[in-house]
Scaffold this motif. Structure first.
Motif, PDB file in Angstrom:
ATOM      1  N   MET A  15     -41.008  21.536   1.146  1.00  0.00           N
ATOM      2  CA  MET A  15     -40.906  20.200   0.545  1.00  0.00           C
ATOM      3  C   MET A  15     -41.278  20.224  -0.936  1.00  0.00           C
ATOM      4  N   LEU A  16     -42.404  20.889  -1.232  1.00  0.00           N
ATOM      5  CA  LEU A  16     -42.836  20.976  -2.634  1.00  0.00           C
ATOM      6  C   LEU A  16     -42.997  22.439  -3.018  1.00  0.00           C
ATOM      7  N   GLU A  17     -42.382  22.797  -4.120  1.00  0.00           N
ATOM      8  CA  GLU A  17     -42.552  24.171  -4.600  1.00  0.00           C
ATOM      9  C   GLU A  17     -42.828  24.161  -6.099  1.00  0.00           C
ATOM     10  N   ILE A  18     -44.017  24.626  -6.438  1.00  0.00           N
ATOM     11  CA  ILE A  18     -44.422  24.687  -7.850  1.00  0.00           C
ATOM     12  C   ILE A  18     -44.269  26.134  -8.300  1.00  0.00           C
ATOM     13  N   ARG A  19     -43.493  26.322  -9.380  1.00  0.00           N
ATOM     14  CA  ARG A  19     -43.241  27.705  -9.824  1.00  0.00           C
ATOM     15  C   ARG A  19     -43.714  27.910 -11.263  1.00  0.00           C
ATOM     16  N   ASP A  20     -44.688  28.742 -11.410  1.00  0.00           N
ATOM     17  CA  ASP A  20     -45.158  29.191 -12.731  1.00  0.00           C
ATOM     18  C   ASP A  20     -45.395  28.023 -13.700  1.00  0.00           C
ATOM     19  N   LEU A  21     -46.145  27.051 -13.239  1.00  0.00           N
ATOM     20  CA  LEU A  21     -46.347  25.828 -14.014  1.00  0.00           C
ATOM     21  C   LEU A  21     -47.417  26.015 -15.105  1.00  0.00           C
ATOM     22  N   HIS A  22     -46.993  25.728 -16.332  1.00  0.00           N
ATOM     23  CA  HIS A  22     -47.908  25.788 -17.487  1.00  0.00           C
ATOM     24  C   HIS A  22     -47.991  24.410 -18.128  1.00  0.00           C
ATOM     25  N   THR A  23     -49.186  23.981 -18.471  1.00  0.00           N
ATOM     26  CA  THR A  23     -49.347  22.689 -19.138  1.00  0.00           C
ATOM     27  C   THR A  23     -50.409  22.774 -20.224  1.00  0.00           C
ATOM     28  N   VAL A  24     -50.071  22.216 -21.368  1.00  0.00           N
ATOM     29  CA  VAL A  24     -51.034  22.138 -22.469  1.00  0.00           C
ATOM     30  C   VAL A  24     -51.404  20.670 -22.649  1.00  0.00           C
ATOM     31  N   VAL A  25     -52.677  20.362 -22.640  1.00  0.00           N
ATOM     32  CA  VAL A  25     -53.117  18.980 -22.852  1.00  0.00           C
ATOM     33  C   VAL A  25     -53.975  18.932 -24.113  1.00  0.00           C
ATOM     34  N   ASP A  26     -53.598  18.075 -25.024  1.00  0.00           N
ATOM     35  CA  ASP A  26     -54.311  17.947 -26.301  1.00  0.00           C
ATOM     36  C   ASP A  26     -54.492  19.305 -26.973  1.00  0.00           C
ATOM     37  N   GLY A  27     -53.460  20.117 -26.936  1.00  0.00           N
ATOM     38  CA  GLY A  27     -53.491  21.407 -27.614  1.00  0.00           C
ATOM     39  C   GLY A  27     -54.205  22.516 -26.853  1.00  0.00           C
ATOM     40  N   LYS A  28     -54.786  22.153 -25.690  1.00  0.00           N
ATOM     41  CA  LYS A  28     -55.501  23.179 -24.923  1.00  0.00           C
ATOM     42  C   LYS A  28     -54.709  23.559 -23.673  1.00  0.00           C
ATOM     43  N   PRO A  29     -54.486  24.863 -23.450  1.00  0.00           N
ATOM     44  CA  PRO A  29     -53.786  25.238 -22.210  1.00  0.00           C
ATOM     45  C   PRO A  29     -54.679  24.953 -21.009  1.00  0.00           C
ATOM     46  N   ILE A  30     -54.159  24.165 -20.074  1.00  0.00           N
ATOM     47  CA  ILE A  30     -54.953  23.811 -18.889  1.00  0.00           C
ATOM     48  C   ILE A  30     -54.403  24.520 -17.646  1.00  0.00           C
ATOM     49  N   LEU A  31     -53.109  24.344 -17.403  1.00  0.00           N
ATOM     50  CA  LEU A  31     -52.498  25.072 -16.288  1.00  0.00           C
ATOM     51  C   LEU A  31     -51.813  26.308 -16.877  1.00  0.00           C
ATOM     52  N   ARG A  32     -52.074  27.445 -16.251  1.00  0.00           N
ATOM     53  CA  ARG A  32     -51.577  28.686 -16.854  1.00  0.00           C
ATOM     54  C   ARG A  32     -50.827  29.534 -15.826  1.00  0.00           C
ATOM     55  N   GLY A  33     -49.857  28.903 -15.198  1.00  0.00           N
ATOM     56  CA  GLY A  33     -49.038  29.632 -14.233  1.00  0.00           C
ATOM     57  C   GLY A  33     -49.429  29.344 -12.802  1.00  0.00           C
ATOM     58  N   VAL A  34     -49.270  28.080 -12.399  1.00  0.00           N
ATOM     59  CA  VAL A  34     -49.599  27.693 -11.023  1.00  0.00           C
ATOM     60  C   VAL A  34     -48.376  27.907 -10.131  1.00  0.00           C
ATOM     61  N   ASN A  35     -48.593  28.583  -9.019  1.00  0.00           N
ATOM     62  CA  ASN A  35     -47.557  28.731  -7.995  1.00  0.00           C
ATOM     63  C   ASN A  35     -48.095  28.180  -6.685  1.00  0.00           C
ATOM     64  N   LEU A  36     -47.289  27.312  -6.048  1.00  0.00           N
ATOM     65  CA  LEU A  36     -47.777  26.700  -4.811  1.00  0.00           C
ATOM     66  C   LEU A  36     -46.583  26.193  -4.023  1.00  0.00           C
ATOM     67  N   LYS A  37     -46.638  26.408  -2.719  1.00  0.00           N
ATOM     68  CA  LYS A  37     -45.528  25.952  -1.876  1.00  0.00           C
ATOM     69  C   LYS A  37     -46.109  25.199  -0.684  1.00  0.00           C
ATOM     70  N   ILE A  38     -45.630  23.974  -0.475  1.00  0.00           N
ATOM     71  CA  ILE A  38     -46.111  23.201   0.665  1.00  0.00           C
ATOM     72  C   ILE A  38     -44.914  22.832   1.546  1.00  0.00           C
ATOM     73  N   VAL A  39     -45.027  23.136   2.815  1.00  0.00           N
ATOM     74  CA  VAL A  39     -43.959  22.833   3.771  1.00  0.00           C
ATOM     75  C   VAL A  39     -44.249  21.472   4.400  1.00  0.00           C
ATOM     76  N   ALA A  40     -43.209  20.734   4.735  1.00  0.00           N
ATOM     77  CA  ALA A  40     -43.385  19.426   5.368  1.00  0.00           C
ATOM     78  C   ALA A  40     -44.256  19.562   6.608  1.00  0.00           C
ATOM     79  N   GLY A  41     -45.168  18.628   6.774  1.00  0.00           N
ATOM     80  CA  GLY A  41     -46.049  18.656   7.936  1.00  0.00           C
ATOM     81  C   GLY A  41     -47.400  19.289   7.648  1.00  0.00           C
ATOM     82  N   GLU A  42     -47.539  19.917   6.482  1.00  0.00           N
ATOM     83  CA  GLU A  42     -48.791  20.618   6.186  1.00  0.00           C
ATOM     84  C   GLU A  42     -49.716  19.815   5.271  1.00  0.00           C
TER      85      GLU A  42
END
Lengths: 486, 248
Positions: free
Chosen positions: B1-28
């Motif tokens: 249902m949800l698949e996060i692939r290599d997620l990077h996020t910079v907030v206010d110039g600071k790297p916060i997420l640095r490569g998040v990988n996560l997979k959630i199947v329906a029902g979990e």
């Protein structure tokens, strides 16, 4: 897009978008010649077959107006080019032979106009239980429910008719709350007023339905000068609704109305307005100048007058519905929501004059500014020397949307009696990004979110409106739904 | 249902997420745990589409759609719900009005008929009863004058009404007494089911005693550094996050 930009956009859509009521009804109007002089005043009076006392009253007002030409109010926080009073028509009536006796005799084109406005008279007559006195330009076109009200002794008719049928009441009360010399616009109105509503509720009668007038300016370059007079006799109760719209025009149009309310002992008058005059376009061209004098006199002991207004329209609003608290234990209330968007300007508020003992007043004002809108709350609370135990509570909240609008608060407080208790609270806030995101995360569009937040901000005032008006007012506050998406 | 692939996020110039990988199947139900500042709330905001929390790299698939290309309201209408860590006050707006607008926005988006005021009220009362919450919640202004615990319970109530496909709960358990905690856990458990997935962000293992996750992930310094079953949560409770903080 930043949230604040989005907010501005959605509010533009909500208030500025397209003016829904900008259609023009093609009916031949009967116009008096342009300009203003004694002959025009006589012309208006003659058209209405008025008695001599009223013509004299008008002429006297006209003379006062000429003398007060230098006293056109300049103190309000609004800007506009000088008005050429000679370059306008002072009388316009839909051309028609006889006065209609019932709705069936009313020109179907007019009825269609009202239907576009969402007030199908026929339907209302049957369903809604609202008696409507519709003022189309200057002449009252149709008055519903007259018969039913008549049984209770209630008089609800165009003021021009009341002059003929109830001259003693009109003569006694006309100008008794707002004298002809009161202010520049009221003086002008006294000289040239065209029509308006007259209401008399006899002793001990509680009017069984909401009385309603729908004002609409139709002809080009006509000023509309309604004159409304409402009298609640001892122990009488009445709730009166006034709705206003005008078609889109590139010129500015002047609207200088006078409303007078008189409440005797134990009487109560509730006067509600939803004002949606054409506000001008997005660049500030055109739109109504709404320079209105509204005042109520609580003459009797224990009487109560309550003003509720929702002001979304007009290019410029200059309006201070007031209450003179003369009778002991009398109560005055003012609940107001005003929106200024694009280049709209509003200088509005109220005056509460405490004269009698144990009088109390409440003022709740909610101002919303967006675009380049400028809004000023101007209020006066005056407690005279003999007004023992006077109470006033005032709250003024301003909500700003965007960076270019302004909200101003100018409260005047004068207390000449040491027992007076006066409270004034004021806040200024903005719609926060947090609130917008929270709403959108729950699935609301930008426009719906702004509309919801604005409605919440105005809730205290909106809930004072009669049911059928509250719904209309809420819609007006977030016309969002039209053209907002995409 | 949800698949996060290599997620990077910079907030206010600071790297916060640095490569998040996560997979959630329906029902979990998945729990994300981690120390303060590890990026847990940022992850929740990126998923919900909060301004200022854009992905700089990576992608998120939600029911086969590119989630990050949708506006916040489109995500919500597609069944994504975020229980806020700090629920927002909206003065003058009744909870019932707010919630009915939200429910009907989602229904319209799905092409369903809007709920009438009566039908909505009936549904709302049933849900409140199930959650052992007072009916007065409906008439109160959205989160105005609510205690911390009431705000969190209000989020759970909203979640129950909106019946999301994917619920992200951002520290919904923090600051709750044991009774409120049980109500929150109960609300989550009621929604657990074949068609739904949940991402429970928490600081403590406490909530997980009542709502047992299928998977537990440790988020530290912007990455998921360890994943395991429910026993991982118990281990973290004993050892703390020290091991992960120093690792990066």
């Amino acid at each position: 897009m930043s949230a604040s930009v989005e907010t501005v956009k959605s509010v533009e859509a909500a208030t500025g978008g397209e003016y829904k009521y900008g259609f023009y009804t093609d009916i031949e109007s009967e116009l008096a010649p342009k300009g203003l002089n004694k002959d025009i005043v006589r012309f208006i009076s003659a058209k209405k077959e008025e008695p001599k006392w009223l013509l004299d009253w008008r002429l006297k007002a006209f003379q006062l107006w000429l003398n007060s030409a230098a006293e056109e109010p300049g103190w309000a926080n609004v800007r506009y080019a000088p008005i050429d009073y000679q370059d306008a028509y002072y009388y316009a009536a839909p051309k028609k032979g006889e006065t209609p006796k019932s709705l069936d005799e009313v020109d179907p084109v007019l009825l269609e106009t009202y239907e576009k406005l969402g007030i199908p008279l026929k339907e209302q007559e049957l369903l809604a239980g609202v008696a409507v006195d519709a003022v189309f330009d200057s002449v009252s076109v149709a008055t519903t429910f007259k018969g039913k009200l008549g049984e209770l002794g209630i008089v609800f008719c165009p003021i021009s008719e009341a002059v003929k049928t109830h001259p003693e009441l009109v003569q006694k009360y006309l100008g008794s709350v707002v004298p002809a010399a009161d202010n520049f616009y009221a003086t002008l109105n006294s000289a040239v007023f065209s029509d308006g509503s007259f209401v008399y509720i006899p002793k001990g009668v509680r009017c069984p339905m909401e009385l309603s007038t729908y004002f609409r300016i139709n002809a080009a370059e006509t000023g509309q000068f309604e004159r409304t007079l409402i009298i609640a006799d001892v122990g009488a109760h009445v709730s009166y609704l006034e709705g206003c719209t005008a078609p889109m025009r590139s010129e500015h149009q002047l609207h200088a109305a006078v409303v007078e309310l008189v409440a005797l002992d134990d009487a109560e008058i509730k006067y509600s307005t939803v004002q949606n005059w054409y506000p001008g376009d997005k660049e500030g061209r055109g739109g109504i100048y709404n320079f209105v004098t509204k005042r109520g006199a609580c003459r009797g002991r224990n009487s109560k007058i309550s003003w509720t207004q929702v002001e979304t329209g007009s290019a410029i609003t200059w309006k201070y519905p007031s209450v003179i608290l003369q009778g002991d234990h009398s109560t005055g209330e003012f609940y107001s929501v005003a929106i200024t968007n694009n280049y709209q300007q509003a200088d509005t508020g109220t005056k509460m004059i405490h004269i009698g003992r144990n009088t109390s007043s409440t003022i709740i004002s909610k101002g919303i500014s967006a675009g380049h809108g400028q809004q000023t709350y101007r209020g006066l609370v005056r407690v005279l020397g003999k007004a023992d135990n006077a109470r006033n509570y005032t709250r003024c909240d301003s909500l700003l949307i965007g960076e270019k609008c302004g909200g101003h608060t100018v409260p005047y407080i004068e207390a000449k009696n040491r027992t007076a208790k006066i409270e004034h609270e004021a806040t200024t806030s903005k719609i926060s990004d947090d609130q917008l995101f929270y709403c959108r995360q729950r699935g609301l569009s930008d426009e719906d979110a702004v509309s919801l937040i604005v409605n919440g901000f105005c809730k205290e005032v909106l809930q004072k409106l009669p049911m059928e008006f509250a719904v209309e007012a809420q819609k007006l506050l977030g016309i969002s739904l039209e053209g907002a998406v995409g | 249902m949800l698949e996060i692939r290599d997620l990077h996020t910079v907030v206010d110039g600071k790297p916060i997420l640095r490569g998040v990988n996560l997979k959630i199947v329906a029902g979990e139900v998945h729990a994300v745990m981690g120390p303060n500042g590890s990026g847990k709330s940022t992850l929740a905001y990126v998923l919900a589409g909060r301004e200022g929390y854009q992905a700089d790299r990576g992608e998120v698939l939600y029911d086969g759609k590119m989630l990050l290309e949708l506006t916040p309201e489109e995500r919500a209408r597609a069944g994504l719900f975020l229980a806020f860590q700090y629920p927002v006050e909206i003065p003058g707006v009744a909870n019932a009005t707010f919630l009915r607008t939200a429910v009907n926005a989602a229904r319209s988006a799905r092409g369903e008929e809007e709920l009438s005021a009566m039908a909505f009220l009936k549904e709302a009362r049933t849900k409140l009863k199930q959650l052992r919450m007072d009916e007065s919640f409906l008439n109160r202004q959205v989160n105005v004058g609510f205690s911390g615990g009431e705000k969190k319970r209000n989020e759970i109530f909203q979640m129950a009404m909106l019946e999301p496909r994917l619920a992200v709960l951002d520290e919904t358990d923090s600051g709750l007494d044991i009774d409120a905690l049980k109500i929150v856990a109960d609300g989550i458990n009621r929604l657990r089911g074949a068609g739904r997935a949940m991402l429970v962000i928490t600081h403590y293992q406490r909530l997980l005693d009542y709502t047992v996750p299928d998977r537990v992930h440790v988020l530290a310094e912007g990455r998921i550094v360890r994943s395991g079953g429910k026993e991982l949560a118990i281990e973290l409770e004993k050892k703390g996050y020290a091991e992960f903080s120093s690792a990066a």
